[in-house]
Design a protein around this motif. Structure first.
Motif, PDB file in Angstrom:
ATOM      1  N   VAL A 107       0.919  -1.339  -0.062  1.00 42.44           N
ATOM      2  CA  VAL A 107       0.015  -0.034  -0.106  1.00 42.44           C
ATOM      3  C   VAL A 107       0.872   1.286   0.028  1.00 42.44           C
ATOM      4  CG1 VAL A 107      -1.914  -1.248   1.182  1.00 42.44           C
ATOM      5  CG2 VAL A 107      -0.142  -0.164   2.500  1.00 42.44           C
ATOM      6  N   GLU A 108       0.053   2.259  -0.473  1.00 41.80           N
ATOM      7  CA  GLU A 108       1.110   3.709  -0.582  1.00 41.80           C
ATOM      8  C   GLU A 108       1.148   4.190   0.905  1.00 41.80           C
ATOM      9  OE1 GLU A 108      -0.842   7.186  -2.381  1.00 41.80           O
ATOM     10  OE2 GLU A 108       0.109   6.245  -4.033  1.00 41.80           O
ATOM     11  N   LYS A 135       5.489  10.489  -0.679  1.00 42.68           N
ATOM     12  CA  LYS A 135       5.016   9.208  -0.558  1.00 42.68           C
ATOM     13  C   LYS A 135       5.761   7.909  -0.908  1.00 42.68           C
ATOM     14  CE  LYS A 135       2.279   9.286  -4.618  1.00 42.68           C
ATOM     15  NZ  LYS A 135       0.944   9.277  -5.220  1.00 42.68           N
ATOM     16  N   SER A 144       5.262   3.999  -2.574  1.00 45.63           N
ATOM     17  CA  SER A 144       4.311   3.146  -2.880  1.00 45.63           C
ATOM     18  C   SER A 144       4.905   1.872  -3.682  1.00 45.63           C
ATOM     19  CB  SER A 144       3.442   4.061  -4.207  1.00 45.63           C
ATOM     20  OG  SER A 144       4.288   4.064  -5.201  1.00 45.63           O
ATOM     21  N   ASP A 189       7.209   2.140  -6.881  1.00 44.22           N
ATOM     22  CA  ASP A 189       8.548   2.502  -6.477  1.00 44.22           C
ATOM     23  C   ASP A 189       9.570   1.711  -6.904  1.00 44.22           C
ATOM     24  OD1 ASP A 189       7.259   4.945  -5.662  1.00 44.22           O
ATOM     25  OD2 ASP A 189       8.140   4.803  -3.842  1.00 44.22           O
TER      26      ASP A 189
END
Length: 218
Positions: free
Chosen positions: A118-119, A132, A134, A137
C-alpha cells in the motif's frame, strides 16, 4: 541485526523513534544483516493473525523476495525512511552505508525496496522528498538505487565490517566473485517480491525474464 555502533532515540510524537550512529560509520559498511534471530511471517501465517496483530506486523516488517514479512528482533525495525537516505538495501540481502555516516547522525533507509503493498505518506523533510512511497517505486527507481549501490559497494572490502560474520556462505561467495569481477554485480531488483512481480511488471520489461528472475515503519 543492526550495526553495533548505533542506538535508538525518540525523535518526536509525529515521527516516533529512529536509529542513530554512535560512532563514525564509513561508506561501504554493512549496517544491517538478516540473521537467524529475525522473525519470518509467511503469507499464510500472516492471514492467521488477528487484524490487531496484522497491523503490528505491518508496522515493523518488510516483505522479502519470497513474500515473507521479516521482523527484526533488535531496533533495526526503527530505522526511518529518507528520500536522501544514507543506507540502502542491496541485492545481496544486507543494507549498506552509501555515504559516510557521522556520530549522532540518524541512520535512514529507502522504504521503496521493501515490497510495499500500500502507499505510505512520508515525513521526510528533504527537498527531494517524494511525499509518499508506493508499490510502484521498486520498478520506477531500482536503476537509480543500483547506481548508488555500485558507487559504494567497492568500498565494502576496504572498511571494518563487524557484521560480516553473519553473512551466509553463498552471499560471501557472491561477494568474492564481485571483488574479482565488478560485472558480476547483483541488482537490487533481485529483492523484488516474486509473488507480485508479474502483475506489477511495467510494459517496458515485458519479456525480460532476466529481470523477473534475477519494513521497518515507525
Amino acid at each position: 541485526m543492526i550495526h553495533p555502533k548505533t542506538e535508538i532515540k525518540h525523535i518526536s510524537d509525529e515521527v516516533g523513534y529512529g536509529v542513530f550512529a554512535t560512532a563514525f560509520i564509513p561508506e561501504g559498511t554493512i549496517v544491517y544483516v538478516k540473521d537467524s534471530l529475525e522473525i519470518t511471517v509467511t503469507p499464510t501465517d500472516y492471514l492467521l493473525y488477528s487484524k490487531e496483530m496484522q497491523d503490528v506486523i505491518e508496522k515493523y516488517s518488510y516483505i522479502d523476495e519470497q513474500g515473507n514479512r521479516i521482523i527484526s528482533w533488535d531496533f533495526a525495525k526503527y530505522v526511518n525512511h529518507c528520500c536522501n537516505c544514507n543506507t540502502i538495501s542491496t541485492g545481496y540481502g544486507f543494507e549498506m552505508a552509501i555515504r559516510d555516516i557521522f556520530p549522532g547522525e540518524q541512520i535512514t533507509d529507502e522504504y521503496g525496496i521493501f515490497n510495499l503493498e500500500v502507499e505510505i505518506p512520508l515525513i521526510c523533510g528533504e527537498k527531494s522528498c517524494r511525499k509518499k512511497v508506493s508499490p510502484a517505486d521498486f520498478d520506477s527507481h531500482y536503476e537509480e538505487w543500483d547506481g548508488k549501490i555500485k558507487k559504494s559497494i567497492s568500498k565494502l572490502f576496504d572498511v571494518d565490517q563487524p557484521l560480516i560474520p553473519l553473512i551466509d556462505t553463498e552471499t560471501r561467495a557472491q561477494l568474492d566473485q564481485l571483488f574479482k569481477d565488478p560485472a558480476a554485480y547483483k541488482s537490487v531488483y533481485s529483492l523484488r517480491n516474486k509473488n507480485s512481480l508479474k502483475s506489477h511488471l511495467p510494459q517496458s520489461m515485458n519479456g525480460r525474464s532476466d529481470v523477473a528472475e534475477n519494513l521497518d515503519l515507525t
